[in-house]
Write a protein that holds these residues in place. Sequence first.
Motif, mmCIF file in Angstrom:
data_model
loop_
_atom_site.group_PDB
_atom_site.id
_atom_site.type_symbol
_atom_site.label_atom_id
_atom_site.label_comp_id
_atom_site.label_asym_id
_atom_site.label_seq_id
_atom_site.Cartn_x
_atom_site.Cartn_y
_atom_site.Cartn_z
ATOM 1 N N SER A 120 -38.823 49.459 -48.247
ATOM 2 C CA SER A 120 -37.698 49.381 -47.318
ATOM 3 C C SER A 120 -37.198 47.947 -47.230
ATOM 4 N N LYS A 121 -35.867 47.796 -47.212
ATOM 5 C CA LYS A 121 -35.279 46.461 -47.074
ATOM 6 C C LYS A 121 -34.932 46.195 -45.620
ATOM 7 N N TYR A 122 -35.401 47.080 -44.750
ATOM 8 C CA TYR A 122 -35.151 46.918 -43.328
ATOM 9 C C TYR A 122 -36.443 46.710 -42.565
ATOM 10 N N PRO A 123 -37.007 45.503 -42.629
ATOM 11 C CA PRO A 123 -38.204 45.255 -41.831
ATOM 12 C C PRO A 123 -37.817 45.240 -40.350
ATOM 13 N N VAL A 140 -25.226 39.636 -48.372
ATOM 14 C CA VAL A 140 -24.472 39.662 -47.117
ATOM 15 C C VAL A 140 -24.957 40.747 -46.170
ATOM 16 N N GLY A 141 -25.955 41.520 -46.607
ATOM 17 C CA GLY A 141 -26.491 42.566 -45.729
ATOM 18 C C GLY A 141 -25.876 43.916 -46.022
ATOM 19 N N HIS A 142 -26.624 44.947 -45.689
ATOM 20 C CA HIS A 142 -26.254 46.320 -45.994
ATOM 21 C C HIS A 142 -24.846 46.700 -45.531
ATOM 22 N N ASN A 151 -32.404 67.293 -45.017
ATOM 23 C CA ASN A 151 -33.729 66.740 -44.732
ATOM 24 C C ASN A 151 -33.862 65.381 -45.391
ATOM 25 N N ARG A 152 -34.434 64.456 -44.677
ATOM 26 C CA ARG A 152 -34.581 63.113 -45.224
ATOM 27 C C ARG A 152 -35.883 63.001 -45.999
ATOM 28 N N GLU A 153 -35.771 62.457 -47.197
ATOM 29 C CA GLU A 153 -36.954 62.337 -48.068
ATOM 30 C C GLU A 153 -37.573 60.956 -47.900
ATOM 31 N N LYS A 154 -38.717 60.780 -48.563
ATOM 32 C CA LYS A 154 -39.340 59.457 -48.622
ATOM 33 C C LYS A 154 -38.616 58.632 -49.672
ATOM 34 N N ARG A 155 -38.649 57.330 -49.526
ATOM 35 C CA ARG A 155 -38.156 56.441 -50.570
ATOM 36 C C ARG A 155 -38.995 56.705 -51.813
ATOM 37 N N PHE A 156 -38.394 56.979 -52.977
ATOM 38 C CA PHE A 156 -39.260 57.345 -54.099
ATOM 39 C C PHE A 156 -39.814 56.158 -54.857
ATOM 40 N N ILE A 216 -23.894 56.155 -49.669
ATOM 41 C CA ILE A 216 -25.282 56.616 -49.686
ATOM 42 C C ILE A 216 -26.181 55.443 -50.064
ATOM 43 N N ASP A 217 -27.421 55.443 -49.549
ATOM 44 C CA ASP A 217 -28.360 54.367 -49.883
ATOM 45 C C ASP A 217 -28.882 54.542 -51.305
ATOM 46 N N ALA A 218 -29.258 53.426 -51.902
ATOM 47 C CA ALA A 218 -29.696 53.462 -53.295
ATOM 48 C C ALA A 218 -30.999 54.235 -53.473
ATOM 49 N N PRO A 259 -24.726 50.752 -51.879
ATOM 50 C CA PRO A 259 -25.140 49.355 -51.726
ATOM 51 C C PRO A 259 -26.564 49.181 -52.247
ATOM 52 N N SER A 260 -26.789 48.135 -53.017
ATOM 53 C CA SER A 260 -28.117 47.974 -53.633
ATOM 54 C C SER A 260 -28.589 46.541 -53.502
ATOM 55 N N TYR A 261 -29.726 46.382 -52.906
ATOM 56 C CA TYR A 261 -30.313 45.051 -52.780
ATOM 57 C C TYR A 261 -31.743 45.121 -53.309
ATOM 58 N N ARG A 262 -32.004 44.419 -54.354
ATOM 59 C CA ARG A 262 -33.311 44.415 -55.018
ATOM 60 C C ARG A 262 -33.811 45.855 -55.230
ATOM 61 N N GLU A 263 -33.019 46.631 -55.916
ATOM 62 C CA GLU A 263 -33.352 48.042 -56.104
ATOM 63 C C GLU A 263 -33.638 48.366 -57.569
ATOM 64 N N GLU A 264 -34.139 47.399 -58.348
ATOM 65 C CA GLU A 264 -34.366 47.660 -59.783
ATOM 66 C C GLU A 264 -35.303 48.853 -59.993
HETATM 67 N N1 UDP Z 1 -29.366 46.945 -48.613
HETATM 68 C C1 UDP Z 1 -28.364 46.033 -48.950
HETATM 69 N N2 UDP Z 1 -28.491 44.744 -48.519
HETATM 70 C C2 UDP Z 1 -29.522 44.310 -47.741
HETATM 71 C C3 UDP Z 1 -30.520 45.268 -47.375
HETATM 72 C C4 UDP Z 1 -30.408 46.570 -47.826
HETATM 73 O O1 UDP Z 1 -27.412 46.377 -49.639
HETATM 74 O O2 UDP Z 1 -29.565 43.151 -47.386
HETATM 75 C C5 UDP Z 1 -29.249 48.336 -49.091
HETATM 76 C C6 UDP Z 1 -30.461 48.853 -49.816
HETATM 77 O O3 UDP Z 1 -30.418 48.523 -51.183
HETATM 78 C C7 UDP Z 1 -30.350 50.346 -49.600
HETATM 79 C C8 UDP Z 1 -29.718 50.434 -48.234
HETATM 80 O O4 UDP Z 1 -29.148 49.161 -47.971
HETATM 81 O O5 UDP Z 1 -29.486 50.956 -50.531
HETATM 82 C C9 UDP Z 1 -30.700 50.829 -47.149
HETATM 83 O O6 UDP Z 1 -31.860 50.068 -47.237
HETATM 84 P P1 UDP Z 1 -33.328 50.688 -47.125
HETATM 85 O O7 UDP Z 1 -33.395 51.979 -47.875
HETATM 86 O O8 UDP Z 1 -34.297 49.638 -47.533
HETATM 87 O O9 UDP Z 1 -33.411 50.932 -45.559
HETATM 88 P P2 UDP Z 1 -34.220 52.105 -44.797
HETATM 89 O O10 UDP Z 1 -33.903 53.386 -45.491
HETATM 90 O O11 UDP Z 1 -35.645 51.720 -44.868
HETATM 91 O O12 UDP Z 1 -33.660 52.045 -43.397
#
Ligand code: UDP
Length: 326
Positions: A214-217, A80-82, A205-210, A103-105, A12-17
């Motif tokens: 984060s799209k999860y405030p 529509v959300g993650h 092990n979980r890495e940092k976002r490279f 997997i997250d983007a 799933p990708s949201y604003r992940e350019e």
């Molecule tokens: N994401 C999505 N829609 C949303 C918000 C997030 O598809 O409205 C995706 C986002 O692109 C990423 C994943 O959900 O692939 C997890 O988001 P993020 O890495 O920002 O969350 P965190 O790792 O900070 O919990």
Amino acid sequence: MQKIPILAVVVPSYREEAVLPETHRRLSALYDRLIAAGQIAPSSYILYVNDGSTDATWPIICELHRSTPYACGLNLAGNVGHQQALLAGLQAVQQRCDMAVSIDADLQDDVEAIPRMIECYNEGYDIVYGVRRERKTDTFFKRNTALAFYRLMKWMGVKSVYNHADYRLMSSRALQFLCTFRERNLYLRGLVPLVGYRTTCVYYNREKRFAGESKYPFRKMLNFAIDGITSFSVKPVRMIFWIGCIFVLIALVVTLWTLHSYFLHNVVPGWSSLMISLWLVGGVVLISLGIVGEYIGKIYIEVKDRPRYNVESLLMRDESVMKQSE
Ligand code: UDP
Ligand code: MG
């Protein structure tokens, strides 16, 4: 000979350019290796789900689809959300693969766990949870709020895997069952354990976002937590009932104390009746709310229309083995 399984990775990708090209590069390298080793079929693919991004996410996915192998895309018409975006992707691949990994983007979850997940799949596991070994790279705040949340969920009676986010492998049959859940308040981490079948965990092990942010405030995280609890537990409603009972008990104590004061001391007129009714009425109202809530909880469970059970196999007299899915 065993058939080589087709793997679909759903992203799933949201604003992940900022991260997508690198994500694709890393996943493709992994695919090249796994295909060369004969672990996954050459027709395996990666499905990028664009969750209504306003940036160049979709054009990048289109470009990857055109110019590289493996990349596929699903473009949702709006954000529509993650959880919903992930389910959309899983629904799209359920009939088109033997196993799917979500997997997250941002690839905070180590892709090197995927080969280990596939090994587990080959050993006959239908669901393999990716579990974070430690959360050093997360902020102090995120780590502790997450921990408190897992504890709360457990207390609420929701089955969930500790330190597991949405990084997991599911076999096609597990996926197909997951897709029969029709509820709209999606909390996949709570739903997947309801599927059943053999499950296991792999640790990473979980890495940092490279890149990107984060799209999860905090606001979204809080909503997510509330969704998780209210979609799975009617315990908060029961709590109202028990608080009501406690109030009635307090009312009894207050009644004794008030009568004691009424007869032995000179109290202001009206005080005794007010004191007694205040606690008693409060308690009765809370108990009544709890009872009404209990029925609403039942209605809630009914309208979710969850499947009652998942049949793995059925042995009958006429056919030797009948399997729900092969
Ligand atoms: N994401 C999505 N829609 C949303 C918000 C997030 O598809 O409205 C995706 C986002 O692109 C990423 C994943 O959900 O692939 C997890 O988001 P993020 O890495 O920002 O969350 P965190 O790792 O900070 O919990
Ligand atoms: Mg992330």
